[in-house]
Design an enzyme around this catalytic site. Structure first.
Site, short mmCIF file in Angstrom:
data_model
loop_
_atom_site.label_atom_id
_atom_site.label_comp_id
_atom_site.label_asym_id
_atom_site.label_seq_id
_atom_site.Cartn_x
_atom_site.Cartn_y
_atom_site.Cartn_z
CB CYS A 83 16.10 1.87 0.78
SG CYS A 83 16.16 0.33 -0.64
CG HIS A 192 11.51 1.13 0.71
ND1 HIS A 192 12.04 2.08 -0.13
CD2 HIS A 192 11.91 0.01 0.18
CE1 HIS A 192 12.88 1.58 -1.17
NE2 HIS A 192 12.97 0.42 -0.95
CD GLU A 194 9.78 4.95 1.13
OE1 GLU A 194 10.24 4.62 0.14
OE2 GLU A 194 10.32 5.03 2.13
#
Length: 218
Positions: A83, A192, A194
């Protein structure tokens, strides 16, 4: 014991990145959130995540002396930028009134232009939600993923790399933009991982087992 250092410069959801990496780490791998220069120098792998504005990020890096340290750490070990951690590796961003970045990869960062979507309505900025990434080439971090994997994005700016050879993946949002970059042991994504469920965890799994080389077996 192999150390994976997540670079702590006070920007964004760092703890969720740490938890996702810990979920995929092998026995014998430890994940540390740190801004200590010596720990970063000694780490076997580095992860550079972040959310927020480019100007604030550069100020935070500068206050820790990391703006001078990081360029030297991207060439000799696996390094993952996520990001804002992708954008900061470029040369210049038009965000924050215009700010010089780390200059590790040639290119700039620019805001998405106002465009109409397929239904004739303006596309929303930021680009937020799930979108596909079309891998460019057989990079080890794509192994085991679908042909066009889904990832989660939240961003108003995107990278415009100078070198087409640095592009490792592309995404469509009113235009086709470079959503992943790779050069040597450096790999970056605008999304992202995650927050990207199985595809994101698989990419982190691959990173934790990647030797830093280009196309080949993970």
């Amino acid at each position: 014991m192999e150390t994976i250092a997540v670079i702590d410069y006070g920007m964004g959801n760092l703890h969720s990145v740490v938890r996702a990496l810990e979920h995929e780490a092998d026995i014998g791998q430890r994940v540390l959130l740190t801004d200590d220069p010596d720990t970063l120098r000694e780490a076997d792998r580095l992860v550079f995540p972040g959310q927020g504005a480019a100007g604030d990020a550069m100020q935070a890096l500068g206050s820790r002396g990391l703006d001078r340290l990081l360029p030297a750490l991207t060439a000799d070990r696996p390094f993952l930028g996520l990001c804002l951690g992708q954008q900061i590796l470029m040369q210049h961003s038009e965000e924050s009134g215009g700010v010089d970045l780390l200059g590790i990869l040639p290119g700039r960062v620019a805001r998405f232009p106002e465009r109409e979507g397929p239904e004739g309505r303006p596309l929303k900025i930021p680009h937020m939600g799930w979108n596909r990434v079309l891998p460019a080439g057989d990079h080890p971090l794509w192994h085991g993923l679908p042909e066009t994997p889904w990832f989660y994005f939240v961003h108003s700016y995107r990278v415009l790399p100078e070198n087409e050879a640095d592009v490792a993946g592309r995404t469509d949002y009113g235009e086709t933009f470079a959503s992943a970059l790779a050069r040597g042991p450096l790999f970056t994504m605008q999304c992202h991982p995650e927050k990207s469920a199985a595809c994101g965890l698989r990419l982190l799994h691959n990173f934790l087992r990647w030797d830093g080389e280009g196309p080949g077996a993970v």
